[in-house]
Design a protein around this motif. Sequence first.
Motif, PDB file in Angstrom:
ATOM      1  N   SER A 106      15.211  28.235 -28.618  1.00 55.59           N
ATOM      2  CA  SER A 106      13.816  29.525 -27.776  1.00 55.59           C
ATOM      3  C   SER A 106      12.499  28.926 -28.312  1.00 55.59           C
ATOM      4  N   THR A 107      11.931  30.420 -27.265  1.00 56.09           N
ATOM      5  CA  THR A 107      10.621  29.916 -27.118  1.00 56.09           C
ATOM      6  C   THR A 107       9.541  30.624 -28.282  1.00 56.09           C
ATOM      7  N   ASP A 108      10.267  31.417 -28.963  1.00 59.17           N
ATOM      8  CA  ASP A 108       9.612  32.145 -30.472  1.00 59.17           C
ATOM      9  C   ASP A 108       9.938  30.925 -30.924  1.00 59.17           C
ATOM     10  N   LEU A 109      11.131  30.528 -31.705  1.00 58.65           N
ATOM     11  CA  LEU A 109      11.823  29.792 -33.035  1.00 58.65           C
ATOM     12  C   LEU A 109      12.115  28.598 -33.078  1.00 58.65           C
ATOM     13  N   GLY A 110      11.906  27.735 -31.671  1.00 64.18           N
ATOM     14  CA  GLY A 110      12.680  26.633 -31.407  1.00 64.18           C
ATOM     15  C   GLY A 110      13.199  26.347 -31.192  1.00 64.18           C
ATOM     16  N   GLU A 111      14.032  25.129 -31.898  1.00 65.80           N
ATOM     17  CA  GLU A 111      16.085  25.012 -32.092  1.00 65.80           C
ATOM     18  C   GLU A 111      16.716  25.967 -32.700  1.00 65.80           C
ATOM     19  N   ILE A 112      17.654  26.865 -32.552  1.00 68.09           N
ATOM     20  CA  ILE A 112      18.362  27.602 -33.298  1.00 68.09           C
ATOM     21  C   ILE A 112      19.426  26.916 -33.683  1.00 68.09           C
ATOM     22  N   VAL A 113      20.409  26.190 -34.148  1.00 69.59           N
ATOM     23  CA  VAL A 113      21.906  26.071 -34.269  1.00 69.59           C
ATOM     24  C   VAL A 113      22.058  26.833 -34.887  1.00 69.59           C
ATOM     25  N   SER A 114      23.336  27.698 -34.566  1.00 69.71           N
ATOM     26  CA  SER A 114      24.080  28.486 -35.318  1.00 69.71           C
ATOM     27  C   SER A 114      25.525  28.201 -35.308  1.00 69.71           C
ATOM     28  N   THR A 115      26.480  28.512 -35.798  1.00 67.76           N
ATOM     29  CA  THR A 115      28.144  27.833 -35.542  1.00 67.76           C
ATOM     30  C   THR A 115      28.669  29.193 -35.309  1.00 67.76           C
ATOM     31  N   ALA A 116      30.215  29.456 -34.270  1.00 68.44           N
ATOM     32  CA  ALA A 116      30.913  30.310 -34.312  1.00 68.44           C
ATOM     33  C   ALA A 116      32.777  30.375 -33.952  1.00 68.44           C
ATOM     34  N   ASP A 161      21.585  42.297 -31.980  1.00 61.37           N
ATOM     35  CA  ASP A 161      22.503  41.831 -31.999  1.00 61.37           C
ATOM     36  C   ASP A 161      21.961  40.408 -31.094  1.00 61.37           C
ATOM     37  N   PHE A 162      20.933  40.546 -30.484  1.00 54.13           N
ATOM     38  CA  PHE A 162      20.424  39.741 -29.363  1.00 54.13           C
ATOM     39  C   PHE A 162      19.908  39.033 -30.327  1.00 54.13           C
ATOM     40  N   THR A 163      19.685  37.442 -30.252  1.00 53.54           N
ATOM     41  CA  THR A 163      18.672  36.164 -30.034  1.00 53.54           C
ATOM     42  C   THR A 163      18.113  36.305 -28.288  1.00 53.54           C
ATOM     43  N   PHE A 164      16.987  36.588 -27.986  1.00 53.32           N
ATOM     44  CA  PHE A 164      16.454  36.352 -26.515  1.00 53.32           C
ATOM     45  C   PHE A 164      15.446  35.646 -26.685  1.00 53.32           C
ATOM     46  N   ASN A 165      14.884  35.293 -25.466  1.00 47.77           N
ATOM     47  CA  ASN A 165      14.122  33.863 -24.917  1.00 47.77           C
ATOM     48  C   ASN A 165      14.286  32.928 -25.722  1.00 47.77           C
ATOM     49  N   SER A 166      16.121  33.070 -25.531  1.00 50.92           N
ATOM     50  CA  SER A 166      16.681  31.699 -26.717  1.00 50.92           C
ATOM     51  C   SER A 166      17.445  30.446 -24.858  1.00 50.92           C
ATOM     52  N   THR A 167      17.505  29.919 -24.813  1.00 51.63           N
ATOM     53  CA  THR A 167      18.145  29.411 -23.913  1.00 51.63           C
ATOM     54  C   THR A 167      19.583  28.765 -24.984  1.00 51.63           C
ATOM     55  N   VAL A 168      20.674  28.525 -24.562  1.00 50.19           N
ATOM     56  CA  VAL A 168      21.511  27.873 -25.255  1.00 50.19           C
ATOM     57  C   VAL A 168      21.271  26.606 -24.509  1.00 50.19           C
ATOM     58  N   THR A 169      21.326  25.485 -25.131  1.00 45.37           N
ATOM     59  CA  THR A 169      21.447  24.768 -24.384  1.00 45.37           C
ATOM     60  C   THR A 169      22.917  22.793 -24.939  1.00 45.37           C
ATOM     61  N   ALA A 170      23.674  24.022 -25.753  1.00 47.49           N
ATOM     62  CA  ALA A 170      24.747  22.907 -26.391  1.00 47.49           C
ATOM     63  C   ALA A 170      25.625  23.568 -26.581  1.00 47.49           C
ATOM     64  N   CYS A 171      27.130  24.073 -26.368  1.00 45.96           N
ATOM     65  CA  CYS A 171      28.006  24.147 -27.444  1.00 45.96           C
ATOM     66  C   CYS A 171      28.846  23.575 -27.508  1.00 45.96           C
ATOM     67  N   HIS A 172      28.799  22.888 -28.531  1.00 44.15           N
ATOM     68  CA  HIS A 172      31.023  21.590 -29.644  1.00 44.15           C
ATOM     69  C   HIS A 172      31.696  22.614 -30.221  1.00 44.15           C
ATOM     70  N   TRP A 173      32.881  21.999 -29.707  1.00 42.01           N
ATOM     71  CA  TRP A 173      33.323  21.782 -30.532  1.00 42.01           C
ATOM     72  C   TRP A 173      33.901  21.183 -31.969  1.00 42.01           C
ATOM     73  N   ASN A 174      34.100  21.726 -33.075  1.00 41.86           N
ATOM     74  CA  ASN A 174      33.921  20.717 -33.870  1.00 41.86           C
ATOM     75  C   ASN A 174      35.891  20.655 -34.643  1.00 41.86           C
ATOM     76  N   ASP A 175      36.905  19.439 -34.307  1.00 39.25           N
ATOM     77  CA  ASP A 175      38.230  19.776 -34.376  1.00 39.25           C
ATOM     78  C   ASP A 175      38.634  19.479 -36.142  1.00 39.25           C
ATOM     79  N   ALA A 176      37.655  19.826 -36.534  1.00 39.99           N
ATOM     80  CA  ALA A 176      37.656  19.728 -37.688  1.00 39.99           C
ATOM     81  C   ALA A 176      37.120  20.521 -38.818  1.00 39.99           C
ATOM     82  N   SER A 177      36.711  21.904 -38.266  1.00 44.01           N
ATOM     83  CA  SER A 177      36.070  22.729 -39.642  1.00 44.01           C
ATOM     84  C   SER A 177      36.343  23.928 -38.117  1.00 44.01           C
ATOM     85  N   ASN A 178      37.352  23.251 -36.623  1.00 38.64           N
ATOM     86  CA  ASN A 178      37.218  24.494 -35.904  1.00 38.64           C
ATOM     87  C   ASN A 178      36.474  26.278 -35.754  1.00 38.64           C
ATOM     88  N   LYS A 179      35.112  25.200 -35.505  1.00 39.99           N
ATOM     89  CA  LYS A 179      34.367  25.519 -35.094  1.00 39.99           C
ATOM     90  C   LYS A 179      33.435  25.544 -33.725  1.00 39.99           C
TER      91      LYS A 179
END
Length: 538
Positions: free
Chosen positions: A127-137, A102-120
């Motif tokens: 990622s050194t292998d995959l480039g930029e990865i954007v996900s929500t949580a 359940d991990f993506t390695f070689n991947s440095t989190v650079t930003a975490c932005h809260w979205n007031d509309a979606s509450n996410k």
Amino acid sequence: MTVDIIHYDAIVVGGGFGAVRSLYNLRKAGYNVHGYEKGSAIGGVWHHNRYPGARVDSDIPIYQLFLEESWDVFKFTELYPGWKEIQAYFKHVDEKLQISKDFTFNSTVTACHWNDASNKWTVTSQSTDLGEIVSTATHIVFCTGFAAKKIIPQFRNQEGYKGQWFHTADWPWSGVDIKGKKVAVIGTGASGVQLIQEIASEVSSLTVFQRNINTAIPMRQRKLTPDAPENNKNFAETEAAIKKSSAGFTWTNIPYRYTDLMPEERREQLAKIYETGGLRFVSGNFLDAVTNKDANKYCYEFWKDSVRARVKDPRKAELLAPTQQPYWIFTKRPSLEQNFYEAFNQDNVDIVDLRNDSIVEFTETGIRTTTQEFDFDIVVFATGFDAVTGGFTQVDIRGQNGLKLSDKWKNGTFTHLGMTIADMPNFFFMYGPQGPTAFSNGPTCTTIQSDWALNAINHVKKNNLKYIVPSAKAEQEWRKRVNDLCEATLFPETKSWFMGSNVEGKTIEALNYIGGIKSYVELIDDAEKDYSRDFILV
Ligand code: NAP
């Protein structure tokens, strides 16, 4: 390359003890959880800490995950394991608990932005292998540890130096050939002490640039067999003991203040914990060792005499353990050592006292100080970290109304319980500011905090909430509690990373909760009895 946006119930940032525990907790509770880690495997600081001699200062069995499923499966060979053994331990845990899937390695989190509309939260990682990865949580569990941002001081003409140089936190995987080399080590914190004692006998010369002394304490390392009691401790008993302790270990303090004891009793008590070894001398000392100046001076004198008896050259002895106490002992983190002081009995090892001589510049071949010039093949920066908060402020974290965490903390750190932050909904962190962090065993602290975060996340889910976030008032009160506790001690009188004063321009404040694990557990347990007291629940 940008990949499709995936939504998770929770994203865990980091891959050390706190992250592994949190990911496992959340997955077991049925959440869809994913981890991002800049290294290539789990292990956190132990994935990156590979300098020669890197070794933990907490002993077995408490330096492991407090998860019954993984407890005792791994038999440690040393009371204080080295980095290779801790990496092997994490590998073993991974095989047993399947964390990496359940991990993506070689991947440095650079930003975490809260979205007031979606509450996410939107989480961006590189990622050194995959480039930029954007996900929500829905939730973020931020576990980057207290030493995520290293410091490399800048000296004149540093870029002109033609030899090799390294920071201890970035030691090459391939290792460094130090045999027969002329080596400089700048810094005598925990990393410097470990490195120095390890390489002293291998290098042709070792020059230690010391600004402040390290009041290093004997580790009393021992080998452990698989049958050793330390490898076979009862899980429930050990877990219960750490939660009632002062610093997350199974031992307790000397149950007296210095002032309660007669002189010979004081000596006897100190000798006992010093002889047993480990951090007992630091966190298990007289109850008033960091509040009473006489008690503190007594501890320093005891320590100084013990060290001076081991260093033959009087000049070196005076530099390593000065007659005049240079700062309140324990208000800078003492390292555990094995043969650190004996290393200075070797002719090839010397000290440059940076309080009387300073580094003027680097040259092509080494370092020039006010009074001397040196040639070095290798210069090691054991110069530490923008500790505790640096791992947060180096990431672009933005909460409600776009508030940037680095702006919010510009003039001081505000958290509630050292785990949550006003304006940052559904954001939990561990082993960070205003928690027991630097004054506790890491796995103990992160066990308690990851379980607390799980309960809070469960509360959100069970009550069909969008988010939980502490109130500004709760945060102000927690900051006051943390700083008031510290003000009553000798810590504020010393320049150290505990207080943020090792970084130019950083606010000087209590970065850690000093009240001890037991009282911390009571406070956070109380907070979850009624979240509505200190949290906004939407
Ligand atoms: P540190 O304790 O911050 O030590 C940094 C050292 O570099 C200090 O001696 C500092 O001197 C010196 N320094 C910094 N800037 C300098 C400059 N411009 N010129 C000369 N000297 C300079 O860092 P660390 O040793 O990496 O340890 C950090 C923390 O990580 C430890 O306290 C410990 O909690 C943890 N750690 C633990 C272990 C373990 O468990 N075994 C191992 C390594 C690290 P001053 O004291 O004068 O500022």
